[in-house]
Write an enzyme that holds these catalytic residues in place. Structure first.
Site, PDB file in Angstrom:
ATOM      1  N   ASP A  43       0.736  -1.198   0.043  1.00 50.99           N
ATOM      2  CA  ASP A  43      -0.203  -0.158   0.130  1.00 50.99           C
ATOM      3  C   ASP A  43       0.974   1.412   0.061  1.00 50.99           C
ATOM      4  OD1 ASP A  43      -2.121   1.598   0.050  1.00 50.99           O
ATOM      5  OD2 ASP A  43      -3.222   0.709   1.627  1.00 50.99           O
TER       6      ASP A  43
HETATM    7  C1  NOJ Z   1      -4.147   4.034   0.354  1.00 51.97           C
HETATM    8  C2  NOJ Z   1      -5.064   2.829   0.446  1.00 51.97           C
HETATM    9  O1  NOJ Z   1      -5.133   2.369   1.714  1.00 51.97           O
HETATM   10  C3  NOJ Z   1      -5.384   2.140  -0.636  1.00 51.97           C
HETATM   11  O2  NOJ Z   1      -6.443   1.308  -0.517  1.00 51.97           O
HETATM   12  C4  NOJ Z   1      -5.437   2.660  -2.201  1.00 51.97           C
HETATM   13  O3  NOJ Z   1      -5.401   1.810  -3.070  1.00 51.97           O
HETATM   14  C5  NOJ Z   1      -3.988   3.476  -2.213  1.00 51.97           C
HETATM   15  N1  NOJ Z   1      -3.811   4.535  -0.999  1.00 51.97           N
HETATM   16  C6  NOJ Z   1      -3.866   4.101  -3.591  1.00 51.97           C
HETATM   17  O4  NOJ Z   1      -4.569   5.181  -3.572  1.00 51.97           O
END
Ligand code: NOJ
Length: 732
Positions: free
Chosen positions: A262
């Site tokens: 993530d």
């Molecule tokens: C953080 C989030 O937790 C995740 O779900 C998301 O896909 C990413 N950012 C990218 O935006």
């Protein structure tokens, strides 16, 4: 090396790999944030030097093609970039938030919506989405419950599969298909106190039998990628969780796709305190087999050195790069690297809004309908008063995480009622409260005054989109501001008051029920919120949504979910007492000695699976047609459902099971199957279910999956309180 010669077989990918330098390989493992666009010279330079494999957050197809051209024509290996974006519940056209999609209990619609979203995103150059989110979510305080399919592992599994099939299509390489990503692996939905990014402490059995289950299904459905969670699971941050990523996901389940971290979660291993610095963070994440590092630069800065020092083997790097190249091959990027200029959406805009309309309609849950005030007969009323801070909010009705959503497409409730009723019924509008968080003031007074002059009042209230979603958690989940007081004043006019709640999460709404003749609850239903409400209010469609979560009476009841364990002293209606019944100066004693709260009992406000209809359904004739589970065959069950109301309507027929005795304690009920069917008024339908041994299998005390023989209970009905019961056995 000329990639034009690549033939797109696995062998070709190995040929490409053999020609790549270690720096080129590390470049493929890096995803950068492209939101700076053309002006970001360091982004352009990095692409030119082959130090980027994928880009997140560029959604301009012209820019996508410009960046792609640099990658193809100027970078050392000419490997195309994959452009990624969070396409969560629509792209331009917005469908209900995932929690609302789950409330439809209609997986076909979720698949159709994901397909349409993929098509719209593809036209913008996007080939990879970070969805579906299949974190089992049992804490409504957590803002990201909005992105989940609720509290139940089966619902998350089947809706996750539907979305994956929709995004990826039958051919992932086809125009209009995009790679899906099952996230967040794993346990993120169980964050302590419902606070985003906090820790997860979950037992091995709960992790296996609840949180991992939807991911297992996603892998079986052929999901192209998986994202690690930002949180830590029992002391090990998910991004460094070798045992879960390499062990369970890859080795045990055979997942051969790509794992992405993530946002910044590799670097954050050091903030978690499991690594001392970025170098060690890169080491632990790579060893866990995180293939792509999203946005942070620990891989970029340290993998080369880790390989030179012999701490990470080249074979590990190669396996990671092969995951990336394979994803690119599978989505057809080597053949069609550019976004075709003439790529039409493949569907008309009306197909997307039509699907959004149907899905929104099916997502509303009717919680209360005193004296059958709904549906309203248009001919009986001359005026209708729409009030409330959510009645005319094109953006707010879309819900969270809609970066590309076009609020210009939104049809608000006010617009829908004005369009539908302009000739025969006056539509009066007064917002009443500036936002959902406002106090009653002059605006409210005017609204109450206007409401008192109309035949029916629709109060459209709830939560703005910004109050849920990532990093938007709430300690209280009440209706914000003075909304309850506002509705109380509306009801005091003596008019019929219909309350429509548009929210990003379950809310504690017990205090509004006495002031409403009817309550429709919806989870930010998206672009077509208005027409969906209009149809339901006038009975063109009957509400068919069912709660994909347990609606608590209070925050103090959380966690509260239907598939709990029995415990040694389960509460019954006879065993509990209220805090108000305790006499002053009462001596120490144990009231009933069972599991309940003195102030809120043991039951929720509304149970999981609940939702009223304009029809009434009668369940009968629950029969085990055949039981061949012992021989490895099927359990076949039949039930008769009759529509004894006056309207044709959909019903969600739900089947629950209890495994009476297990090597570990088993939930009091588990949803094992459901079927949404249309039953015309006055007719009956026989619904059949077929369950296999796998449906009764669980992770046992011996640390293996399997079925334990013995007695089982089975119920079928219209909610998790279904009481039509039959018992059966599975022999050893
Ligand atoms: C953080 C989030 O937790 C995740 O779900 C998301 O896909 C990413 N950012 C990218 O935006």
């Amino acid at each position: 090396m000329s990639l034009a010669l690549a033939k797109n077989t696995e062998e070709d990918l190995w040929t490409i790999l053999e020609q790549m330098s270690l720096r080129d390989k590390i470049g493929q493992l890096r995803q950068v944030d492209g939101s700076g666009g053309r002006a970001d010279q360091s982004l352009l330079g990095a692409i030119r030097e082959g130090r980027v494999g994928s880009v997140i957050n560029v959604v301009d197809p012209v820019l996508v093609n410009e960046l792609q051209q640099i990658a193809l024509e100027e970078s050392p290996c000419g490997i195309p970039l994959v452009f990624a974006r969070d396409v969560i519940h629509g792209f331009k056209t917005i469908f209900p938030i995932p929690l609302g999609q789950a409330a439809t209990w209609n997986t076909d619609l979720a698949k159709e919506a994901a397909r349409l979203a993929a098509s719209e995103a593809y036209a913008a150059g996007i080939r990879w989405t970070f969805a579906p989110m299949i974190d089992v979510s049992r804490d409504p305080r957590w803002g990201r419950i909005a992105e989940s399919f609720g509290e139940d592992p089966l619902l998350n599994a089947v809706f996750g599969r539907a979305m994956i099939e929709g995004f990826q299509g039958e051919d992932l390489a086809a125009l209009g298909s995009i790679a899906a990503c099952a996230k967040h692996f794993v346990g993120y939905g169980d964050s302590e106190s419902g606070i985003d990014y906090s820790s997860t402490n979950v037992s091995e059995f709960e992790l296996r039998n609840v949180h991992l289950e939807p991911f297992r299904e996603a892998v079986a459905a052929g999901v192209a990628s998986v994202m690690s969670s930002l949180s830590d699971v029992d002391g090990i941050p998910a991004t460094a969780h070798r045992e879960l990523i390499r062990g369970v996901l890859r080795d045990e389940w055979g997942f051969a796709g790509l794992v992405v971290s993530d946002w910044d979660s590799v670097k954050q291993l050091t903030v978690h305190g499991i690594t001392a610095d970025d170098r060690e963070a890169a080491y632990q994440a790579a060893e866990a087999r995180i293939d792509i590092e999203m946005t942070s630069d620990a891989y970029e800065n340290h993998l080369e050195d880790l390989v030179s020092a012999g701490e990470i083997g080249v074979d590990t790097i190669d396996a990671m790069v092969m995951s990336v190249l394979t994803l690119k091959k599978n989505i057809g990027l080597f053949d069609v690297p550019y976004t075709p200029k003439d790529y039409k959406l493949g569907v008309s805009e009306s197909a997307a809004t039509d699907c959004a309309h149907r899905q929104a309609s099916e997502s509303f849950v009717l919680l209360k309908n005193d004296n059958a005030v709904l549906p309203i007969d248009r001919k009986e009323i001359d005026s209708i008063c729409l009030v409330g801070p959510m009645a005319d909010q094109p953006q707010e009705q879309l819900g969270t995480w809609v970066f590309d959503g076009d609020s210009g497409l939104s049809v608000t409730p006010l617009k829908a009622f004005q369009d539908t009723l302009h000739k025969d019924c006056e539509v009066v509008f007064e917002r009443g409260l500036e936002t959902t968080r406002s106090s009653c003031g002059e605006l409210a007074e005017v609204a109450v005054e206007k409401a008192s002059c109309c035949d029916v009042v629709l109060a459209i209230i709830g939560e703005e989109a910004i109050l849920s979603g990532e990093a938007h958690c709430r300690a209280n989940i009440n209706l914000p501001g003075d909304q309850v007081e506002f509705v109380r004043r509306l009801k005091a006019t003596g008019k019929t008051v219909i309350v429509i709640i548009l929210s990003g999460r379950p809310l504690t709404i017990g205090n509004i029920l006495p002031h409403a003749d009817a309550v429709l609850f919806a989870l930010h239903p998206g672009t077509m919120t208005g027409p969906a409400i209009c149809d339901l209010i006038f009975g063109h469609t009957s509400p068919s949504g069912k709660l994909p979560f347990t609606l608590p009476k209070s925050v103090g009841q959380i966690p509260i979910y239907y598939s709990k364990k029995n415990g040694g002293r389960p509460a019954t209606h006879d065993s509990i007492m209220s805090i108000d019944d305790i006499p002053a100066g009462a001596e120490q004693t144990s009231f009933g000695m069972t599991a309940f709260h003195l102030d809120d009992g043991f039951e929720p406000l509304f149970p999981f699976g609940f939702g009223l209809s304009y029809a009434n359904f009668e369940y009968s004739d629950l029969t085990i047609l055949s039981n061949e589970l012992t021989q490895g065959g099927k359990l076949k069950v039949s039930v008769r459902v009759g529509n004894i109301g006056l309207k044709d309507a959909y019903e969600v027929v739900q089947l629950y099971v209890r495994d009476r005795v297990g090597s570990i304690t088993r939930p009091v009920r588990e949803l094992k199957a459901f079927e949404k069917i249309l039953i015309p008024a006055g007719q009956v339908r026989d619904v059949r279910f077929s369950l296999s041994r796998a449906d009764f299998s669980f992770y046992r005390r011996c640390r293996e999956y399997g079925v334990e023989p013995g007695a089982f209970d089975l119920w079928v009905g219209g909610s998790s309180l279904a009481d039509l019961h039959v018992a059966f056995e599975i022999d050893a």
